[in-house]
Design a protein around this motif. Structure first.
Motif, PDB file in Angstrom:
ATOM      1  N   SER A 118       0.848  -1.191   0.000  1.00 23.06           N
ATOM      2  CA  SER A 118       0.000   0.000   0.000  1.00 23.06           C
ATOM      3  C   SER A 118       0.880   1.236   0.000  1.00 23.06           C
ATOM      4  O   SER A 118       1.607   1.490   0.971  1.00 23.06           O
ATOM      5  CB  SER A 118      -0.919   0.025   1.229  1.00 23.06           C
ATOM      6  N   ALA A 152      -0.111   4.146   0.277  1.00 14.03           N
ATOM      7  CA  ALA A 152      -0.622   5.066   1.297  1.00 14.03           C
ATOM      8  C   ALA A 152       0.071   4.850   2.641  1.00 14.03           C
ATOM      9  O   ALA A 152       0.351   5.801   3.379  1.00 14.03           O
ATOM     10  CB  ALA A 152      -2.125   4.880   1.452  1.00 14.03           C
ATOM     11  N   PHE A 153       0.382   3.582   2.963  1.00 11.20           N
ATOM     12  CA  PHE A 153       1.060   3.293   4.220  1.00 11.20           C
ATOM     13  C   PHE A 153       2.577   3.439   4.092  1.00 11.20           C
ATOM     14  O   PHE A 153       3.249   3.879   5.033  1.00 11.20           O
ATOM     15  CB  PHE A 153       0.740   1.857   4.667  1.00 11.20           C
ATOM     16  N   THR A 177       4.479   5.264   2.000  1.00 11.45           N
ATOM     17  CA  THR A 177       5.055   6.494   1.472  1.00 11.45           C
ATOM     18  C   THR A 177       5.958   7.216   2.477  1.00 11.45           C
ATOM     19  O   THR A 177       5.728   7.171   3.688  1.00 11.45           O
ATOM     20  CB  THR A 177       3.940   7.456   1.014  1.00 11.45           C
ATOM     21  N   ASP A 193       0.992  11.284   5.100  1.00  9.01           N
ATOM     22  CA  ASP A 193      -0.105  10.347   4.929  1.00  9.01           C
ATOM     23  C   ASP A 193      -1.120  10.546   6.047  1.00  9.01           C
ATOM     24  O   ASP A 193      -0.821  11.163   7.071  1.00  9.01           O
ATOM     25  CB  ASP A 193       0.404   8.903   4.917  1.00  9.01           C
ATOM     26  N   ASN A 194      -2.298   9.983   5.835  1.00  8.27           N
ATOM     27  CA  ASN A 194      -3.374  10.101   6.810  1.00  8.27           C
ATOM     28  C   ASN A 194      -3.793   8.762   7.398  1.00  8.27           C
ATOM     29  O   ASN A 194      -4.851   8.649   8.016  1.00  8.27           O
ATOM     30  CB  ASN A 194      -4.601  10.761   6.158  1.00  8.27           C
ATOM     31  N   VAL A 195      -2.973   7.714   7.174  1.00  8.65           N
ATOM     32  CA  VAL A 195      -3.384   6.363   7.578  1.00  8.65           C
ATOM     33  C   VAL A 195      -2.482   5.744   8.638  1.00  8.65           C
ATOM     34  O   VAL A 195      -2.820   4.708   9.206  1.00  8.65           O
ATOM     35  CB  VAL A 195      -3.451   5.424   6.355  1.00  8.65           C
ATOM     36  N   TYR A 196      -1.334   6.348   8.885  1.00  5.06           N
ATOM     37  CA  TYR A 196      -0.368   5.719   9.793  1.00  5.06           C
ATOM     38  C   TYR A 196       0.101   6.733  10.822  1.00  5.06           C
ATOM     39  O   TYR A 196       0.614   7.801  10.477  1.00  5.06           O
ATOM     40  CB  TYR A 196       0.833   5.194   8.998  1.00  5.06           C
ATOM     41  N   ASP A 197      -0.075   6.415  12.096  1.00  6.47           N
ATOM     42  CA  ASP A 197       0.387   7.285  13.177  1.00  6.47           C
ATOM     43  C   ASP A 197       1.739   6.756  13.656  1.00  6.47           C
ATOM     44  O   ASP A 197       1.826   5.705  14.294  1.00  6.47           O
ATOM     45  CB  ASP A 197      -0.627   7.281  14.326  1.00  6.47           C
TER      46      ASP A 197
END
Length: 400
Positions: free
Chosen positions: A361, A363-364, A366, A370-374
């Motif tokens: 992914s 998104a994860f 990159t 991003d807005n998916v991984y803290d």
């Protein structure tokens, strides 16, 4: 023995075995020739040659498609490679040959099977293990373990004394085994591990130094762990292999020079050419990188080593083989996608890959925002992951 079915190649050894069996066992000899893709040149005139040496019949059985679909492709799904280098071309062909030989023996009502394998090699074990699993009632004759002929010269003299024609000569210094998957080379200069293989050793692939100066790209389509398309064209397993063999050979792909551990205990040196198979292996690994998680890839590595060992050791028709293949098949359900491979002067490089089952992914993964991984969550994970090391260190300093 009344009738023996001999695994016959038309080479020097089996040309001698036909009259030897008749003289020493007083039996009828039926020659069995397996066409596993070794090429028309090797099969040309083989029936006439078998009968000229005393065989009552000669059966040439086309096994190419069965070999590719039922032996090569299942083995590919496991990712099996013996001792990190050998793609198991000779070992892979033995079960399909032995099975067809047994089927012919039943058809012609033979009471024995024979082969031309020496007492030093792996093939005697591979063939006879298959015979044991498929036809334990048939007697097995292995002339190399019985006769007093001990050299190429003595075999040629044996034929000359009986006026049996043979195209073999003392000039042949290499022992080769070819099929649709590969060609192997042993003997001659290769018996010295310090000696680099000469140009005369290699017969299938172009030398990487002489390969085209421009790379070539090939797109490989894969469905459930099987190569089904080459450059967008849907093909059978045998056709896929033939196409990739031609492409790989042109670019010097798939040469291996290895000193391997034989099952009988000795080491031997072999040079192998597997151009199409090498491309297929890289393509399948490319898809595995996308679709298998960390633990599953580790498990498949174990399966690969298990299958390579059992295949090399001639244990195809066993519960062990069936169980490993079943496990590999279950992992292949998600091994679907397309891979683009760059071929250049002996090198195979996967440059593009995609799969509908990809776990990758962007998104994860990159490096951008991003807005998916803290990222703060990683701290707790690392603390628990390294907890045993922390406790050990604290105990060593007597703080706990």
């Amino acid at each position: 023995m009344n009738k023996v079915v001999l695994a016959y190649s038309g080479g020097l050894d089996t040309s001698v075995i036909v009259p030897w069996l008749r003289e020493n066992y007083g039996c009828e000899v039926v020659a069995f020739v397996a066409d596993v893709g070794q090429g028309a040149e090797e099969l040309e005139g083989v029936e006439a040659k078998a009968k000229a040496s005393g065989a009552s019949e000669c059966h040439i059985v086309d096994l190419k498609d069965e070999f590719a679909a039922n032996y090569i492709y299942p083995s590919l799904k496991t990712g099996a490679v013996y001792e990190q280098s050998y793609l198991l071309g000779t070992a892979m062909a033995r079960p399909v040959i032995a099975k067809a030989q047994v089927e012919l023996a039943r058809k012609v009502n033979a009471d024995a099977l024979a082969h031309g394998c020496t007492g030093k090699g792996n093939d005697q074990i591979r063939f006879e293990s298959c015979y044991a699993a498929l036809a334990p009632d048939l007697t097995v004759i292995a002339p190399w373990r019985e006769w007093d002929l001990s050299s190429r010269e003595s075999l040629l003299d044996y034929l000359a004394e009986r006026n049996i024609p043979c195209s073999a000569s003392l000039k042949k210094i290499y022992s080769r085994d070819a099929n649709a998957w590969h060609i192997s080379h042993e003997g001659g200069e290769l018996e010295d591990p310090w000696c680099e293989p000469s140009d005369e050793v290699w017969t299938l692939t172009c030398a990487p130094e002489q390969a085209p100066d421009r790379p070539e790209y090939v797109k490989v389509g894969i469905e459930q762990g099987a190569v089904v398309r080459v450059n967008g064209e849907a093909l059978s397993p045998l056709q896929c292999l033939a196409q990739l063999n031609a492409l790989g050979a042109k670019h010097g792909i798939g040469r291996v020079d290895i000193v391997e551990n034989r099952l009988v205990g000795m080491k031997s040196r072999g040079c192998y050419e597997t151009p199409g198979g090498t491309i297929m292996m890289h393509a399948l690994r490319g898809i595995d990188e996308l679709v298998l998680d960390k633990m599953t890839r580790s498990w498949k590595t174990q399966l690969s080593e298990q299958f390579a060992q059992l295949l090399y050791d001639g244990r195809w028709f066993t519960p062990n083989q069936a169980s490993v293949l079943a496990a590999a098949e279950s992992l292949s359900h998600v091994a679907t996608g397309e891979v683009v491979i760059k071929l250049y002067k002996g090198n195979v490089t996967v440059t593009q890959k995609c799969s509908p089952y990809s776990l990758y992914s962007e998104a994860f993964a990159t490096f951008g925002a991003d807005n998916v991984y803290d990222q703060k969550h990683a701290a707790g994970f690392i603390r628990l992951y390294s907890l045993s090391s922390r406790i050990r260190a604290l105990k060593q300093t007597d703080n706990v």
